[in-house]
Scaffold this motif. Structure first.
Motif, short mmCIF file in Angstrom:
data_model
loop_
_atom_site.label_atom_id
_atom_site.label_comp_id
_atom_site.label_asym_id
_atom_site.label_seq_id
_atom_site.Cartn_x
_atom_site.Cartn_y
_atom_site.Cartn_z
N GLN A 175 31.71 44.85 44.32
CA GLN A 175 31.26 43.47 44.51
C GLN A 175 32.41 42.47 44.54
O GLN A 175 32.25 41.36 45.04
N HIS A 176 33.57 42.85 44.03
CA HIS A 176 34.74 41.99 44.13
C HIS A 176 35.20 41.84 45.58
O HIS A 176 35.86 40.86 45.94
N GLU A 177 34.88 42.83 46.42
CA GLU A 177 35.31 42.84 47.83
C GLU A 177 34.23 42.33 48.77
O GLU A 177 34.45 42.24 49.98
N GLN A 195 41.80 45.64 36.12
CA GLN A 195 40.82 44.61 36.46
C GLN A 195 39.76 44.60 35.39
O GLN A 195 39.29 45.65 34.94
N THR A 237 35.44 39.59 32.16
CA THR A 237 36.40 38.90 33.03
C THR A 237 37.40 38.10 32.21
O THR A 237 38.62 38.22 32.39
N ARG A 294 32.31 42.54 37.08
CA ARG A 294 31.12 42.48 37.94
C ARG A 294 30.28 43.70 37.62
O ARG A 294 30.76 44.67 37.03
N THR A 323 34.55 46.00 35.20
CA THR A 323 35.57 45.18 35.87
C THR A 323 35.23 43.69 35.89
O THR A 323 35.94 42.90 36.51
#
Length: 388
Positions: A233-235, A329, A303, A228, A226
């Motif tokens: 880790q996005h949250e 994502q 990304t 990351r 995704t």
């Protein structure tokens, strides 16, 4: 020897590959294909990466297996790397994602036992997929997965994915028996369904308040898929337990269950084990995969190319009558179609030399290697547009 010797659990295309390099595969006739499946999110650093070829060859000439009766240096190295990257504390190595999830479920049971809960329950999500063992099938959803396997373990409560009101309802009714929540940050097999923004953080807070374990199945989303290292880790949160497989070995079977120290210590000598789990070959490959992702900047590439692929698909397929939604994502993208498209996978391969995956009959799933470049993104977009 023919396919008649194989159990009929798969329906493969009459397409066989003889070699691969990077994002490409070649069939028996020498035709080249762009691989937008990556072995279902497995070959994250591409096919036949020279660093992996060297690591596998060298380790095969040194030592493949000793068992966990002895210390394994590469196992300790990989565990240290994964705990540093994730913020979790300890690792148990398995051979597959299903085994990693079984390990997580055993930790949940032990967590309940420690709290004196005689009949513990785990909250799972509708449309989830966690594996093919009896335990992980019970935690999964969908009649095709469960058909013919009745009287499965019933220690699970299903709630709608992203539905906090449903979680509150089961908390009121069963809260005294619930010990954990298990979910995928992005549901893969059900069609690339990302968790709503803020949902994982709300689950983290809810589990902390209630003394439950937050257990994330990152088998498909982990190891850079995704953009990351791990989707959580996005949250900006950290779970209590996380499971990995797929991209960790880039094709060499390996699974891992990571946990916070207070959870990991629920296991004691003899309470869990694996003959092959964490062997020198698999763990050296895992370390090499992590090195490649770091050194080649593949998190950043996932990304950037994922954003480009999503944007280009949305432009090209804007208002297309067959397209209901485009979501995802990083390099985990789903295109939901209005009606099932028969033979779409076969047509993509035959007409465009593109390998795609279609799940639930009408959701195109794109999972290319993290090494994909902008020209290959355009090739995928053009091919999908022509197919539809």
């Amino acid at each position: 020897m023919t396919a008649a010797c194989l159990m009929s659990t798969y329906q493969p295309l009459a397409l066989s590959f003889t070699r691969g390099l990077g994002t490409r595969l070649w069939d028996r006739q020498g035709r080249e294909y762009l691989d937008a499946v990556a072995g279902v999110a497995v070959t994250n650093v591409g096919h036949s990466h020279p660093r992996l070829v060297t690591a596998i060859s060298e380790q095969a000439g040194l030592l493949l297996h000793t068992s966990n009766l002895y210390s394994i240096d590469w196992q300790q190295r990989l565990a240290q790397r994964l705990t540093q990257l994730s913020g979790l504390d300890q690792v148990f190595f398995n051979n597959s994602g299903a085994e990693a999830n079984e390990t997580a479920l055993k930790l949940a049971r032990l967590h309940g036992w420690k709290k004196g809960i005689g009949e513990p329950l785990v909250v799972v999500m509708e449309n989830a997929f966690h594996g093919r063992t009896l335990g992980t099938m019970s935690a999964s959803d969908g009649p095709s997965v469960r058909l013919g396997f009745q009287r499965l373990p019933g220690d699970f409560i299903k709630v709608g994915f992203g539905d906090l009101k449903a979680l509150d309802a089961v908390t009121r009714e069963f809260g005294a028996r619930i010990v954990a929540v298990l979910l995928e940050p992005i549901q893969g097999e059900s069609g690339v369904q990302p968790a709503p923004p803020g949902y994982l953080k709300a689950l983290r807070d809810h589990c902390t308040r209630n003394g439950w374990l937050l257990m994330l199945d990152e088998i498909q989303t982990g190891i850079g898929r995704t953009g990351r290292w791990f989707a959580f880790q996005h949250e900006g949160i950290v779970p209590d337990v996380m499971t990995l497989a797929k991209g960790l070995g880039n094709g060499i079977p390996i699974g891992a269950c990571l946990a916070r120290a207070a959870v990991a210590k629920l296991f004691t000598p003899g309470s869990h084990g694996s003959t092959f789990g964490g062997n020198p070959l698999a763990c050296r490959v895992g370390c090499t995969v992590l090195d490649i992702i770091e050194e080649q900047g593949l998190l950043e590439n996932a990304t950037q190319q994922g954003e480009r692929l999503l944007a280009r698909l949305r432009v090209e397929l804007n208002e297309h009558p067959q397209v209901l939604a485009i979501r995802g994502q990083g390099l985990m993208i789903g295109i939901e179609l209005a009606v099932p498209q028969r033979n779409l996978v076969q047509r993509a391969a035959q007409e465009h030399g593109l390998l795609i995956n279609v799940t639930r009959g009408k959701i195109i799933r794109l999972l290319p290697p993290l090494t994909i470049d902008s020209k290959e993104v355009e090739m995928i977009v053009r091919a999908i547009a022509h197919l539809l």
